[in-house]
Design an enzyme around this catalytic site. Structure first.
Site, PDB file in Angstrom:
ATOM      1  N   TYR A   1      -5.006  -7.058   4.729  1.00  0.00           N
ATOM      2  CA  TYR A   1      -6.201  -6.405   4.144  1.00  0.00           C
ATOM      3  C   TYR A   1      -7.472  -7.147   4.548  1.00  0.00           C
ATOM      4  O   TYR A   1      -7.640  -7.475   5.719  1.00  0.00           O
ATOM      5  CB  TYR A   1      -6.074  -6.303   2.610  1.00  0.00           C
ATOM      6  CG  TYR A   1      -4.661  -6.033   2.180  1.00  0.00           C
ATOM      7  CD1 TYR A   1      -4.083  -4.792   2.476  1.00  0.00           C
ATOM      8  CD2 TYR A   1      -3.884  -6.991   1.557  1.00  0.00           C
ATOM      9  CE1 TYR A   1      -2.767  -4.531   2.127  1.00  0.00           C
ATOM     10  CE2 TYR A   1      -2.570  -6.736   1.202  1.00  0.00           C
ATOM     11  CZ  TYR A   1      -2.027  -5.516   1.492  1.00  0.00           C
ATOM     12  OH  TYR A   1      -0.734  -5.272   1.155  1.00  0.00           O
TER      13      TYR A   1
ATOM     14  N   LYS B   1       5.598  -1.306   3.905  1.00  0.00           N
ATOM     15  CA  LYS B   1       4.764  -0.385   4.684  1.00  0.00           C
ATOM     16  C   LYS B   1       5.064  -0.490   6.178  1.00  0.00           C
ATOM     17  O   LYS B   1       4.856   0.460   6.925  1.00  0.00           O
ATOM     18  CB  LYS B   1       3.282  -0.663   4.392  1.00  0.00           C
ATOM     19  CG  LYS B   1       2.899  -0.346   2.935  1.00  0.00           C
ATOM     20  CD  LYS B   1       1.510  -0.856   2.562  1.00  0.00           C
ATOM     21  CE  LYS B   1       1.201  -0.566   1.092  1.00  0.00           C
ATOM     22  NZ  LYS B   1      -0.040  -1.207   0.631  1.00  0.00           N
TER      23      LYS B   1
ATOM     24  N   TYR C   1       6.500   6.182  -2.631  1.00  0.00           N
ATOM     25  CA  TYR C   1       5.743   4.948  -2.374  1.00  0.00           C
ATOM     26  C   TYR C   1       6.140   3.826  -3.352  1.00  0.00           C
ATOM     27  O   TYR C   1       6.398   2.692  -2.952  1.00  0.00           O
ATOM     28  CB  TYR C   1       4.239   5.249  -2.464  1.00  0.00           C
ATOM     29  CG  TYR C   1       3.375   4.040  -2.425  1.00  0.00           C
ATOM     30  CD1 TYR C   1       3.161   3.358  -1.229  1.00  0.00           C
ATOM     31  CD2 TYR C   1       2.777   3.533  -3.581  1.00  0.00           C
ATOM     32  CE1 TYR C   1       2.377   2.209  -1.191  1.00  0.00           C
ATOM     33  CE2 TYR C   1       1.993   2.395  -3.558  1.00  0.00           C
ATOM     34  CZ  TYR C   1       1.798   1.743  -2.364  1.00  0.00           C
ATOM     35  OH  TYR C   1       1.037   0.601  -2.329  1.00  0.00           O
TER      36      TYR C   1
ATOM     37  N   SER D   1       4.174  -4.449  -0.414  1.00  0.00           N
ATOM     38  CA  SER D   1       3.522  -3.816   0.746  1.00  0.00           C
ATOM     39  C   SER D   1       4.174  -4.150   2.083  1.00  0.00           C
ATOM     40  O   SER D   1       3.834  -3.526   3.090  1.00  0.00           O
ATOM     41  CB  SER D   1       2.051  -4.211   0.802  1.00  0.00           C
ATOM     42  OG  SER D   1       1.356  -3.517  -0.198  1.00  0.00           O
TER      43      SER D   1
ATOM     44  N   VAL E   1       2.246  -7.996  -2.583  1.00  0.00           N
ATOM     45  CA  VAL E   1       1.832  -8.681  -3.816  1.00  0.00           C
ATOM     46  C   VAL E   1       2.992  -9.323  -4.571  1.00  0.00           C
ATOM     47  O   VAL E   1       2.775 -10.000  -5.571  1.00  0.00           O
ATOM     48  CB  VAL E   1       1.033  -7.782  -4.799  1.00  0.00           C
ATOM     49  CG1 VAL E   1      -0.374  -7.519  -4.322  1.00  0.00           C
ATOM     50  CG2 VAL E   1       1.768  -6.523  -5.137  1.00  0.00           C
TER      51      VAL E   1
END
Ligand code: GLN
Length: 316
Positions: free
Chosen positions: A243, A67, A191, A64, A261
C-alpha cells in the site's frame, strides 16, 4: 558463500529479542488477540531447501496476501481482460481508502488494495456460486503449497463479515459505478473468506514458489501462469504490495512482497527463494513491523535485493 541456514537462525534469534514489535490489527477482533511475541520465518530456495525459524509452523490469517493468489486465478481465467476493471498503479493511500474511487470512476488503482481485490473476487465469481469459488480457492492454494492441511478460519471470516463496514462501503460504491457485476454481499463473502485463509510461514512460502520460478509449479513442472504473468505479478507486488508503504519496502528490502494485516509477508527473490515471515504487530500502515525488519536483514545478508548488482560467486 552465503550461509543461509545461519542467516535465518540469526534473524530468528534477533527478532525474538526485538523490543519494537508494533500492534496487532484491532479492527478484526480475532486478530487483535494474537500474541505479538510471535515470530516465524520460512525460506525455500529454488532447489527446495527449506530454512525455518521461530513459529514457522503456526498457522496465521494471511489476509491481504491472499490477493496474490486471487489475482493469479483471475489472470489464469480471464487473462488481460481484468485490466479494464482494475489498474496497475500504486495508490499511495491506505489499503482500505475510498478517496480515489470517486475521481477514478470506481476503477481501483491496483488489485492489492481492498477495492481492487473486491473487484477481482467479483470477476472470479462470474458463472459461479460463492461457495464453489471459495472451495476452488482453497483447493488452488493447497495445490500450490502441496499441503492438504491448509484451511479457512471461519471465525475470522465471520468477524470480517460483521465488522467490515469499510469494505461494504467500497463494494457498494463500486457497484454504483457499474464496476461490480454481482451483488456486493456475494463478492464480499468471497473476499472475506479468502482473507481468512490460515497458513503457516512454511505453507505460505511453499505456495509462493511458482513466483520465484517463472510461473512453474515445482511439484508438477507445469506452469501455474506464464513466465510473463509471473514477472508481472512480482512487479505489482513490488510497486503495490505494501500500500502506502510500498516505496519504503522497496527501498529497505528490494524484493517483491505482499503483506497482510494478520502480520504475514510473502516475499519473492526471483530465481532464488520464496520467503514467508510472520509477526502480528503492525506498523502505522498495516504492515508487519518485524516482518519488514526480518526481510530487510535477509535481503541484505543474502544479497538478494533485485537492485543489487550481481556479484561473482565466491567474491561476496
Ligand atoms: N481483510 C482485511 C480487510 O479487508 C484485509 C486487509 C489487509 O490485509 N491489509 O480489511
Amino acid at each position: 558463500m552465503v550461509d543461509l541456514a545461519a542467516i535465518v537462525a540469526d534473524i530468528g534469534a534477533e527478532m525474538a529479542a526485538a523490543p519494537e514489535r508494533g500492534v496487532p490489527a484491532q479492527y478484526i477482533p480475532p486478530l487483535a488477540c494474537v500474541d505479538p511475541a510471535r515470530f516465524g520465518m520460512a525460506v525455500i530456495e529454488a532447489d527446495g531447501t527449506c530454512h525455518l525459524a521461530g513459529d514457522a509452523d503456526m498457522p496465521f490469517s494471511i489476509q491481504s496476501i491472499s490477493k496474490v493468489f486471487a489475482l493469479t486465478m483471475a489472470l489464469g481465467r480471464e487473462g488481460d481482460r481484468i485490466w479494464s476493471r482494475v489498474g496497475r498503479e500504486p495508490s499511495g493511500s491506505a489499503f482500505n481508502s475510498i478517496v480515489q474511487l470517486e475521481t477514478e470512476h470506481g476503477i481501483p488503482r491496483n488489485p492489492f488494495i481492498n477495492a481492487g481485490a473486491i473487484v477481482v473476487s467479483d470477476i472470479l465469481l462470474a458463472r459461479h456460486e460463492p461457495r464453489e469459488l471459495i472451495g476452488e480457492m482453497l483447493r488452488f492454494i493447497r495445490t500450490l503449497a502441496g499441503d492438504e492441511d491448509i484451511f479457512i478460519d471461519e471465525a475470522v471470516a465471520r468477524a470480517e463479515q460483521q465488522t467490515g463496514f469499510r469494505n461494504f462501503a467500497l463494494a457498494n460504491y463500486m457497484k454504483a459505478f457499474g464496476n461490480l457485476q454481482n451483488d456486493p454481499a456475494r463478492a464480499l463473502g468471497v473476499y472475506f473468506h479468502q482473507c481468512s485463509l490460515a497458513l503457516s510461514c512454511r505453507q505460505l512460502a511453499m505456495a509462493g514458489r511458482f513466483l520465484m520460478r517463472g510461473g512453474v509449479n515445482p511439484e508438477t513442472g507445469f506452469n501455474i501462469v506464464s513466465a510473463e504473468r509471473a514477472r508481472r505479478i512480482n512487479a505489482l507486488m513490488l510497486t503495490c504490495g505494501h500500500y502506502d508503504g510500498s516505496g519504503e519496502f522497496a527501498f529497505r528490502v528490494g524484493l517483491p512482497g505482499k503483506s497482510g494485516v494478520g502480520g504475514g509477508i510473502l516475499a519473492i527473490a526471483p530465481g532464488k527463494a520464496s520467503v514467508a515471515v510472520w509477526s502480528p504487530g503492525l506498523d502505522a500502515k498495516g504492515n508487519s513491523q518485524l516482518g519488514k525488519l526480518a526481510l530487510e536483514r535477509l535481503a541484505a545478508r543474502a544479497g538478494w535485493s533485485i537492485f543489487d548488482a550481481p556479484v561473482a560467486e565466491g567474491a561476496r
